[in-house]
Design an enzyme around this catalytic site. Structure first.
Site, PDB file in Angstrom:
ATOM      1  N   PRO A  96       0.698  -0.857   0.176  1.00  0.00           N
ATOM      2  CA  PRO A  96      -0.394  -0.272   0.298  1.00  0.00           C
ATOM      3  C   PRO A  96       0.887   1.131  -0.391  1.00  0.00           C
ATOM      4  O   PRO A  96       0.223   2.728   0.052  1.00  0.00           O
ATOM      5  CB  PRO A  96      -0.890   0.205   0.901  1.00  0.00           C
ATOM      6  CG  PRO A  96      -0.506  -1.388   2.146  1.00  0.00           C
ATOM      7  CD  PRO A  96       1.411  -2.106   1.082  1.00  0.00           C
ATOM      8  N   ARG A 119      -4.604  -9.182 -19.899  1.00  0.00           N
ATOM      9  CA  ARG A 119      -4.971  -8.823 -21.248  1.00  0.00           C
ATOM     10  C   ARG A 119      -4.689  -7.672 -21.941  1.00  0.00           C
ATOM     11  O   ARG A 119      -5.283  -7.336 -22.725  1.00  0.00           O
ATOM     12  CB  ARG A 119      -6.911  -8.669 -21.255  1.00  0.00           C
ATOM     13  CG  ARG A 119      -6.825  -7.523 -19.347  1.00  0.00           C
ATOM     14  CD  ARG A 119      -7.690  -7.094 -18.678  1.00  0.00           C
ATOM     15  NE  ARG A 119      -9.536  -6.643 -20.007  1.00  0.00           N
ATOM     16  CZ  ARG A 119      -9.285  -5.809 -20.835  1.00  0.00           C
ATOM     17  NH1 ARG A 119      -8.627  -4.742 -21.050  1.00  0.00           N
ATOM     18  NH2 ARG A 119     -10.485  -5.470 -21.413  1.00  0.00           N
ATOM     19  N   ASP A 147     -11.903   0.242 -24.143  1.00  0.00           N
ATOM     20  CA  ASP A 147     -12.063   0.172 -22.436  1.00  0.00           C
ATOM     21  C   ASP A 147     -11.692   0.973 -21.714  1.00  0.00           C
ATOM     22  O   ASP A 147     -10.931   1.855 -22.733  1.00  0.00           O
ATOM     23  CB  ASP A 147     -11.371  -0.744 -21.771  1.00  0.00           C
ATOM     24  CG  ASP A 147     -11.773  -2.310 -22.019  1.00  0.00           C
ATOM     25  OD1 ASP A 147     -12.823  -2.024 -22.401  1.00  0.00           O
ATOM     26  OD2 ASP A 147     -10.811  -3.269 -22.512  1.00  0.00           O
TER      27      ASP A 147
HETATM   28  N1  SAH Z   1       1.756  -2.266   7.259  1.00  0.00           N
HETATM   29  C1  SAH Z   1       2.164  -2.140   6.259  1.00  0.00           C
HETATM   30  C2  SAH Z   1       0.333  -2.953   5.621  1.00  0.00           C
HETATM   31  C3  SAH Z   1       0.742  -4.265   5.670  1.00  0.00           C
HETATM   32  S1  SAH Z   1      -0.774  -5.055   4.318  1.00  0.00           S
HETATM   33  C4  SAH Z   1       1.569  -0.500   5.850  1.00  0.00           C
HETATM   34  O1  SAH Z   1       0.415  -0.049   6.392  1.00  0.00           O
HETATM   35  O2  SAH Z   1       1.655   0.442   4.857  1.00  0.00           O
HETATM   36  C5  SAH Z   1       0.398  -6.689   4.123  1.00  0.00           C
HETATM   37  C6  SAH Z   1       0.025  -6.989   2.639  1.00  0.00           C
HETATM   38  O3  SAH Z   1      -0.848  -6.474   1.452  1.00  0.00           O
HETATM   39  C7  SAH Z   1       1.545  -6.037   2.066  1.00  0.00           C
HETATM   40  O4  SAH Z   1       2.208  -6.008   2.286  1.00  0.00           O
HETATM   41  C8  SAH Z   1       1.175  -6.353   0.239  1.00  0.00           C
HETATM   42  O5  SAH Z   1       1.517  -6.995  -0.232  1.00  0.00           O
HETATM   43  C9  SAH Z   1      -0.416  -6.325   0.426  1.00  0.00           C
HETATM   44  N2  SAH Z   1      -1.469  -5.023   0.318  1.00  0.00           N
HETATM   45  C10 SAH Z   1      -2.251  -4.767   0.789  1.00  0.00           C
HETATM   46  N3  SAH Z   1      -2.273  -3.414   0.308  1.00  0.00           N
HETATM   47  C11 SAH Z   1      -2.063  -3.333  -0.726  1.00  0.00           C
HETATM   48  C12 SAH Z   1      -1.952  -2.779  -1.440  1.00  0.00           C
HETATM   49  N4  SAH Z   1      -3.082  -1.118  -1.840  1.00  0.00           N
HETATM   50  N5  SAH Z   1      -1.614  -2.640  -2.359  1.00  0.00           N
HETATM   51  C13 SAH Z   1      -1.257  -3.758  -3.016  1.00  0.00           C
HETATM   52  N6  SAH Z   1      -0.441  -4.568  -1.733  1.00  0.00           N
HETATM   53  C14 SAH Z   1      -1.572  -3.827  -0.819  1.00  0.00           C
END
Ligand code: SAH
Length: 236
Positions: free
Chosen positions: A89, A153, A168
């Site tokens: 994230p 895709r 799209d």
């Molecule tokens: N503690 C972290 C969140 C970890 S969530 C923070 O505060 O940023 C656990 C895992 O979920 C992450 O390591 C990632 O691989 C995945 N993940 C969670 N949200 C995501 C998102 N919006 N986009 C991509 N991967 C995500």
């Protein structure tokens, strides 16, 4: 094009990857998808992939070694142009343009975190850190699936009629797709725009173009560099 996904739940996406466009593309050999069990890249009898965070705090952090061993093993096997992407994230937002760029690669390695995320040092071994949106998932698997679908895709030979991809949302402009209708012509008083029944292709194209921009301005004014109208902003 092949996708290698590193995860502690290698079976989690089996169903999704065996149906529809992706399932057919795999069967036809246009793409390959392999989910690797991160625990296969541990070196202790308990196959531990996580540990407590340095500095204290809640939850567990995924260790650096299994990810790096797995990346190196896959890079050793898969030749050509390969990019390694950490799902997080905290990453830059994944967009259609990334899907188009990655579709030209020979391979994409996708790293899925769990728990509180991954040891920051993993970043030294990846090319990009990418998020699928401003919200937190429990793991990277759903994000990896979104990236596989979007990228596959755009890969030649995956979607039968590429002109369907070209019309799209987001394809060649920061613009949403036009509204679509199918039979019946009337449902509970809701009708289909007359122009779509006219058979006049030039007129239909013009209408679709206008409607696509209208919908973009309404739902995603940010794409057009416009400010959302009062009352439609996230903050109310
Ligand atoms: N503690 C972290 C969140 C970890 S969530 C923070 O505060 O940023 C656990 C895992 O979920 C992450 O390591 C990632 O691989 C995945 N993940 C969670 N949200 C995501 C998102 N919006 N986009 C991509 N991967 C995500």
């Amino acid at each position: 094009m092949r996708f290698d996904i590193l995860t502690i739940f290698p079976g989690a996406l089996d169903g999704l990857f065996s149906v529809g466009v992706i399932g057919q593309a795999r069967a036809a050999g246009a793409i390959e998808i392999e989910c690797h069990d991160l625990r296969d890249y541990t070196d202790d009898p308990h196959r531990v992939v996580d540990d407590r965070p340095y500095g204290g705090g809640a939850g567990m952090v995924m260790k650096v070694e299994p990810f790096v061993r797995a990346i190196e093993a896959i890079r050793g096997r898969v030749g050509g142009h390969v990019r390694t992407v950490l799902l997080s994230p905290q990453g830059r937002l994944f967009r259609q343009a990334d899907a188009a760029r990655w579709a030209a690669l020979d391979g994409l390695i996708l790293l899925c975190g769990r728990y509180e995320g991954v040891d920051e040092r993993v970043l030294a071994f990846v090319d990009e850190e990418v998020s699928i949106g401003d919200y937190v998932l429990t793991g990277g698997e759903v994000a990896a699936a979104a990236i596989v679908e979007a990228t596959a895709r755009m890969t030649p030979g995956v979607v039968g009629r590429f002109d369907s991809v070209e019309s799209d949302s987001f394809y060649d402009a920061p613009r949403l797709g036009a509204p679509q209708y199918t039979r019946p012509p009337e449902f509970r008083g809701l009708t289909v725009p007359e122009v779509l029944l006219s058979g006049d292709h030039a007129k239909i194209e013009g209408w679709r173009e206008r409607e696509a921009w209208k919908k973009t301005a309404k739902n995603r004014p940010d794409l057009l560099g416009m400010r959302p109208e009062a009352g439609e902003r996230d903050d109310g």
